[in-house]
Design a protein around this motif. Structure first.
Motif, PDB file in Angstrom:
ATOM      1  N   GLN A 293      -2.524   1.852  -9.096  1.00 21.44           N
ATOM      2  CA  GLN A 293      -3.093   0.559  -9.493  1.00 21.44           C
ATOM      3  C   GLN A 293      -2.942   0.288 -10.984  1.00 21.44           C
ATOM      4  O   GLN A 293      -2.703  -0.850 -11.396  1.00 21.44           O
TER       5      GLN A 293
ATOM      6  N   GLN B   1      -4.115   6.873  -6.011  1.00 18.89           N
ATOM      7  CA  GLN B   1      -4.400   5.450  -5.854  1.00 18.89           C
ATOM      8  C   GLN B   1      -4.731   4.805  -7.200  1.00 18.89           C
ATOM      9  O   GLN B   1      -4.273   3.703  -7.505  1.00 18.89           O
ATOM     10  N   GLU B   2      -5.490   5.518  -8.031  1.00 21.58           N
ATOM     11  CA  GLU B   2      -5.819   5.002  -9.359  1.00 21.58           C
ATOM     12  C   GLU B   2      -4.561   4.850 -10.208  1.00 21.58           C
ATOM     13  O   GLU B   2      -4.379   3.841 -10.901  1.00 21.58           O
TER      14      GLU B   2
ATOM     15  N   GLU C 105      -7.411   9.994  -4.390  1.00 27.20           N
ATOM     16  CA  GLU C 105      -8.088   9.054  -5.295  1.00 27.20           C
ATOM     17  C   GLU C 105      -7.340   8.914  -6.608  1.00 27.20           C
ATOM     18  O   GLU C 105      -7.194   7.810  -7.152  1.00 27.20           O
TER      19      GLU C 105
ATOM     20  N   LYS D 179       0.831  -1.206   0.000  1.00 24.56           N
ATOM     21  CA  LYS D 179       0.000   0.000   0.000  1.00 24.56           C
ATOM     22  C   LYS D 179       0.868   1.260   0.000  1.00 24.56           C
ATOM     23  O   LYS D 179       1.969   1.280   0.583  1.00 24.56           O
TER      24      LYS D 179
ATOM     25  N   ALA E  68      -9.052   3.107   3.377  1.00 22.39           N
ATOM     26  CA  ALA E  68      -9.290   2.040   2.411  1.00 22.39           C
ATOM     27  C   ALA E  68      -8.043   1.673   1.617  1.00 22.39           C
ATOM     28  O   ALA E  68      -7.838   0.502   1.280  1.00 22.39           O
ATOM     29  N   HIS E  69      -7.204   2.659   1.317  1.00 24.71           N
ATOM     30  CA  HIS E  69      -6.137   2.422   0.345  1.00 24.71           C
ATOM     31  C   HIS E  69      -4.722   2.722   0.848  1.00 24.71           C
ATOM     32  O   HIS E  69      -3.756   2.429   0.138  1.00 24.71           O
ATOM     33  N   PHE E  70      -4.584   3.320   2.025  1.00 23.29           N
ATOM     34  CA  PHE E  70      -3.278   3.819   2.445  1.00 23.29           C
ATOM     35  C   PHE E  70      -2.929   3.345   3.852  1.00 23.29           C
ATOM     36  O   PHE E  70      -3.812   3.068   4.675  1.00 23.29           O
TER      37      PHE E  70
END
Length: 435
Positions: free
Chosen positions: A139, A135-136, A132, A38, A71-73
């Motif tokens: 990925q 993160q996109e 956001e 992450k 959620a992502h970090f």
């Protein structure tokens, strides 16, 4: 509560009840980022920082923001005063990426800690959108991030390389060229550098004071005197209780961010003490004595060490945290406290458009010396000096009824050394054994 409730730093504890799943900087947090692959959010600030509080309230206390971050970090909070080594690394990265720095400082890094994006204060929606998108990108376009990270890493490494060459003999021409260029930035109206915000930078004026004295450069000495006098008369200096705020947001040293920091006040004690040795200016003595009193009263521990800082924010009459609430005055408050002396007080401390801050609040500031005001008002200087002391005592007693700014009760060895040096210089300047 998140994991920060296990920490001792006042800044980290301020964030312990945030819905963000904050972690402290430690091997477990870093290992988790690598294990789960992450991105890391590294958010750095300090307990007395006004804009840190603003971003906490707008973003880190917000459930929508927390949902994105959690959620992502892997989310890591750092007290820059507790870990200046980590702060220095990521501050350099932010300065390279954005051209500026400051606190709060927020960086997004790869799982191994290498920074990929960062800045200082962000509004809620800007913060969410940036996270956001990052993160996109992480990925779906990892290679772009890795390419940028490598270039940033190379840039940071190049800044750290000290070229190997033979040392050139020192001569005063180097300093003369420096001073000649430096003088172009002097503010001859209010002292300091001709820009806002204005930071005090005590080491700069220590150098100019010494250099001006050693080279008999009266112009430099006059500039230092102007700067120290304007700082002492400005809202930056707490004339009621002593001590300086961190910096002024304007050109005239009037309105500060109201946090008081140990390292600033220790260095300024040394600066004003050395200036007093040279000039015997009674204004400098007043600044020294008030600041010594403030530090002993607010920061001296039972063990003989010193706490770190007082917050910029305090509770207002509505019981909400507000920047400067402890320090500012309305005209109506001052009239009620000072009664028949109000008109003269208003002349000395500019309860007028020059001294107005915002929303009917005034930050006390002088723009003339007491000697000039006494002459203009046809009263003796001694009478005006006594009146000023009496006014300050009355306002101090009234202000003590207010909710005080929060205390950062860390005791940092380096800051204690700076404060002790200030006390030592004050003793040598004033020759008072009770310092």
């Amino acid at each position: 509560m998140n994991e920060l409730h296990l920490e001792t730093s006042p800044y980290l504890l301020q964030h312990a009840k945030n819905p963000v799943h904050w972690k402290a900087w430690n091997t477990n947090a870093l290992a988790q980022a690598q294990k789960e692959n992450k991105l890391i959010i590294i958010s750095i600030g300090y307990s007395a920082c006004h804009w840190c509080h603003v971003m906490e309230h707008e973003s880190f206390e917000n459930d929508e923001v927390a949902q994105v971050m959690n959620a992502h970090f892997i989310n890591i909070k750092i007290d820059r005063e507790e870990r200046p080594d980590i702060d220095a690394v990521y501050m350099k990265a932010v300065q390279v990426m954005t051209g500026q720095g400051g606190w709060p400082m927020n960086v997004v890094a790869l799982p191994d800690g290498r920074p990929i994006w960062g800045g200082t204060y962000f509004r809620k929606n800007d913060w969410i959108n940036a996270l956001e998108k990052l993160q996109e990108l992480y990925q779906h376009d990892l290679q772009t991030i890795l390419d940028y990270t490598e270039k940033l890493h190379d840039g940071l490494q190049s800044l750290s390389i000290i070229p190997t060459h033979k040392a050139t003999p020192f001569n005063f021409e180097i300093l003369e060229r420096l001073i000649e260029k430096w003088q172009k930035s002097f503010d001859w109206a209010f002292g300091g550098m001709a820009r806002a915000p204005k930071f005090m930078m005590p080491n700069n004026y220590e150098f100019l004071l010494r250099y001006g004295h050693q080279t008999n450069n009266q112009s430099l000495l006059d500039f230092v005197d102007l700067t120290l006098s304007k700082m002492a008369h400005g809202g930056l200096f707490d004339t009621l209780d002593g001590g300086f705020s961190r910096y002024a947001v304007d050109m005239k040293w009037h309105v500060p961010h109201f946090e008081k920091m140990g390292y600033d006040n220790g260095q300024l004690l040394s600066l004003y003490a050395n200036a007093y040795k040279l000039t015997r200016n009674p204004l400098y003595q007043e600044v020294i004595e008030k600041t010594l009193s403030f530090i002993e009263k607010e920061w001296l521990t039972k063990e003989g060490s010193f706490y770190s800082a007082l917050d910029a924010d305090s509770l207002n009459a509505e019981n909400h945290l507000e920047e400067g609430a402890f320090y500012v005055w309305t005209k109506e408050e001052l009239q009620a406290i000072l009664s028949e002396d109000y008109d003269l007080f208003a002349i000395v401390f500019n309860i007028n458009p020059f001294g107005h801050w915002e929303h009917g609040n005034y930050v006390l500031i002088q723009n003339q010396s007491l000697a000039i005001i006494a002459q203009q008002q046809n009263i003796s200087l001694e009478t005006l000096e006594q009146k000023k002391k009496s006014w300050e005592q009355k306002l101090y007693k009234e202000r003590e009824k207010r909710s005080k700014p929060r205390l950062d009760d860390k005791c940092l060895t380096s800051w204690n050394a700076i404060i002790l040096k200030g006390f030592t210089e004050a003793y040598k300047a004033l020759n008072e054994k009770n310092i």
